[in-house]
Motif scaffolding. Structure first.
Motif, mmCIF file in Angstrom:
data_model
loop_
_atom_site.group_PDB
_atom_site.id
_atom_site.type_symbol
_atom_site.label_atom_id
_atom_site.label_comp_id
_atom_site.label_asym_id
_atom_site.label_seq_id
_atom_site.Cartn_x
_atom_site.Cartn_y
_atom_site.Cartn_z
ATOM 1 N N GLN A 164 0.864 -1.279 -0.052
ATOM 2 C CA GLN A 164 -0.047 -0.136 -0.041
ATOM 3 C C GLN A 164 0.793 1.161 -0.135
ATOM 4 O O GLN A 164 0.602 2.246 -0.621
ATOM 5 C CB GLN A 164 -0.774 -0.001 1.297
ATOM 6 N N GLU A 165 1.951 1.438 0.724
ATOM 7 C CA GLU A 165 2.840 2.457 0.662
ATOM 8 C C GLU A 165 3.344 2.813 -0.594
ATOM 9 O O GLU A 165 3.881 3.821 -0.812
ATOM 10 C CB GLU A 165 3.930 2.236 1.927
ATOM 11 N N GLN A 166 3.728 2.038 -1.474
ATOM 12 C CA GLN A 166 4.357 2.002 -2.712
ATOM 13 C C GLN A 166 3.213 2.483 -4.019
ATOM 14 O O GLN A 166 3.596 2.548 -5.053
ATOM 15 C CB GLN A 166 5.094 0.800 -3.254
ATOM 16 N N LEU A 167 1.737 2.705 -3.454
ATOM 17 C CA LEU A 167 0.815 2.824 -4.432
ATOM 18 C C LEU A 167 0.143 4.143 -4.170
ATOM 19 O O LEU A 167 -0.698 4.339 -3.302
ATOM 20 C CB LEU A 167 -0.283 1.801 -4.288
ATOM 21 N N PRO A 168 0.651 5.081 -5.007
ATOM 22 C CA PRO A 168 0.253 6.464 -4.631
ATOM 23 C C PRO A 168 -1.260 6.926 -4.862
ATOM 24 O O PRO A 168 -1.755 7.725 -4.334
ATOM 25 C CB PRO A 168 0.879 7.440 -5.989
ATOM 26 N N ASP A 169 -2.135 5.768 -5.434
ATOM 27 C CA ASP A 169 -3.539 6.009 -5.551
ATOM 28 C C ASP A 169 -4.443 5.566 -3.978
ATOM 29 O O ASP A 169 -5.518 6.005 -3.767
ATOM 30 C CB ASP A 169 -4.054 5.124 -6.438
ATOM 31 N N GLN A 170 -3.314 5.133 -3.267
ATOM 32 C CA GLN A 170 -3.820 4.855 -1.713
ATOM 33 C C GLN A 170 -3.619 6.130 -0.800
ATOM 34 O O GLN A 170 -3.936 6.036 0.458
ATOM 35 C CB GLN A 170 -3.086 3.638 -1.180
ATOM 36 N N TYR A 171 -2.746 7.077 -1.221
ATOM 37 C CA TYR A 171 -2.327 8.283 -0.482
ATOM 38 C C TYR A 171 -3.329 9.041 -0.045
ATOM 39 O O TYR A 171 -4.474 9.276 -0.747
ATOM 40 C CB TYR A 171 -1.225 8.993 -1.269
ATOM 41 N N LEU A 172 -3.440 9.455 1.160
ATOM 42 C CA LEU A 172 -4.287 10.384 1.834
ATOM 43 C C LEU A 172 -3.330 11.375 2.386
ATOM 44 O O LEU A 172 -2.271 11.315 2.553
ATOM 45 C CB LEU A 172 -4.991 9.924 2.989
ATOM 46 N N PRO A 173 -4.023 12.664 2.549
ATOM 47 C CA PRO A 173 -3.364 13.930 3.310
ATOM 48 C C PRO A 173 -2.685 13.597 4.568
ATOM 49 O O PRO A 173 -3.568 12.596 5.192
ATOM 50 C CB PRO A 173 -4.434 15.126 3.104
ATOM 51 N N TYR A 174 -1.803 13.828 4.901
ATOM 52 C CA TYR A 174 -1.316 13.486 6.271
ATOM 53 C C TYR A 174 -2.149 13.698 7.483
ATOM 54 O O TYR A 174 -2.432 13.106 8.575
ATOM 55 C CB TYR A 174 0.480 13.824 6.602
ATOM 56 N N GLU A 175 -2.736 14.765 7.185
ATOM 57 C CA GLU A 175 -3.527 15.322 8.423
ATOM 58 C C GLU A 175 -4.807 14.496 8.525
ATOM 59 O O GLU A 175 -5.231 14.288 9.589
ATOM 60 C CB GLU A 175 -4.353 16.639 7.972
ATOM 61 N N GLN A 176 -5.293 13.568 7.499
ATOM 62 C CA GLN A 176 -6.156 12.705 7.676
ATOM 63 C C GLN A 176 -5.932 11.441 8.670
ATOM 64 O O GLN A 176 -6.806 10.702 9.143
ATOM 65 C CB GLN A 176 -6.735 12.264 6.495
ATOM 66 N N VAL A 177 -4.506 11.140 8.846
ATOM 67 C CA VAL A 177 -4.104 9.903 9.430
ATOM 68 C C VAL A 177 -3.335 10.334 10.650
ATOM 69 O O VAL A 177 -2.794 9.688 11.430
ATOM 70 C CB VAL A 177 -3.327 9.039 8.581
#
Length: 230
Positions: A164-177
């Motif tokens: 998941q960490e190597q898949l940019p379509d999974q990324y969220l703004p850091y503020e959300q996590v």
């Protein structure tokens, strides 16, 4: 100029150049002390050894005042050294960190060579669809709640080896996590393979393709502060 003076001058120039490259990379690409787990020290050591061998040491071997063809020999050494240096810079460029990904259990430092161009184009934000030049983007991911999405991620991992960490379509703004990361952070008390920190300090493991450590977490906002080694 004597042989040893020529060697010393070439050595000084080579060391200055390598030191400048290392300092520029350190200040530009490795915030939060990320160099500690990035393999940057090993890469720069290899570049230095190769640069020394292809440069000053060859100068020491071939330099002789008044030797016929000395100028040509020195030009060849300079070209060889430049070629090795260019290859080292290319390797350094490909290994630069482009995403620092926070999850509920760890941080992952993702380098440019870890990202597939087709996956990059699927990122949810335009700025994440191109690899940064000036340090990694700070992003987050969360485990999918949908069973189908989890199955799709597992299938992708089995086929490509990319999590998941190597898949940019999974990324969220850091503020959300950030709040999740803050709440999941573990005490840095020397247990769970963590380093011994100050009383009350918390963090999460951080991994790269080269090494691992711990990321100290800001207790107020869940932001990463600094990389620690056990």
């Amino acid at each position: 100029m004597t042989r040893w003076k020529a060697f010393g001058l070439h050595l000084l120039l080579s060391l200055t150049l390598i030191a400048g490259i290392a300092l520029a990379a350190l200040l530009t690409w490795y915030p939060h002390g990320l160099w500690k787990i990035s393999g940057l020290d090993r890469l720069m050591a290899v570049m230095l050894i190769i640069d020394m061998t292809a440069g000053p040491l060859l100068t020491l071997v071939i330099y002789k005042p008044g030797k016929w063809g000395l100028g040509f020999d020195l030009k060849v050494i300079a070209l060889v050294q430049a070629a090795f240096l260019a290859y080292g810079l290319h390797t350094l460029w490909l290994s630069r960190p482009v995403f620092l990904v926070g999850t509920d259990v760890r941080f992952t430092l993702v380098s440019a060579s870890d990202i597939d161009e087709a996956d990059l184009a699927k990122a949810s934000r335009p700025e994440w669809r191109r690899l940064p030049w000036t340090g990694p983007y700070l992003v987050g991911v969360l485990p999918p709640k949908d069973a189908a999405a989890r199955t799709a991620l597992l299938d992708t991992f089995m086929k490509t080896g990319r999590d998941q960490e190597q898949l940019p379509d999974q990324y969220l703004p850091y503020e959300q996590v950030a709040a999740v990361i803050r709440d999941k952070a573990l005490p840095l008390d020397g247990t769970n393979r963590s380093p011994k920190g100050e009383p009350g300090e918390k963090g999460l493991p951080i991994y790269s393709r080269d090494d691992e450590g711990w990321m100290l977490i800001d207790p107020d906002n869940g932001a990463p502060k600094s990389t620690l080694k056990p």
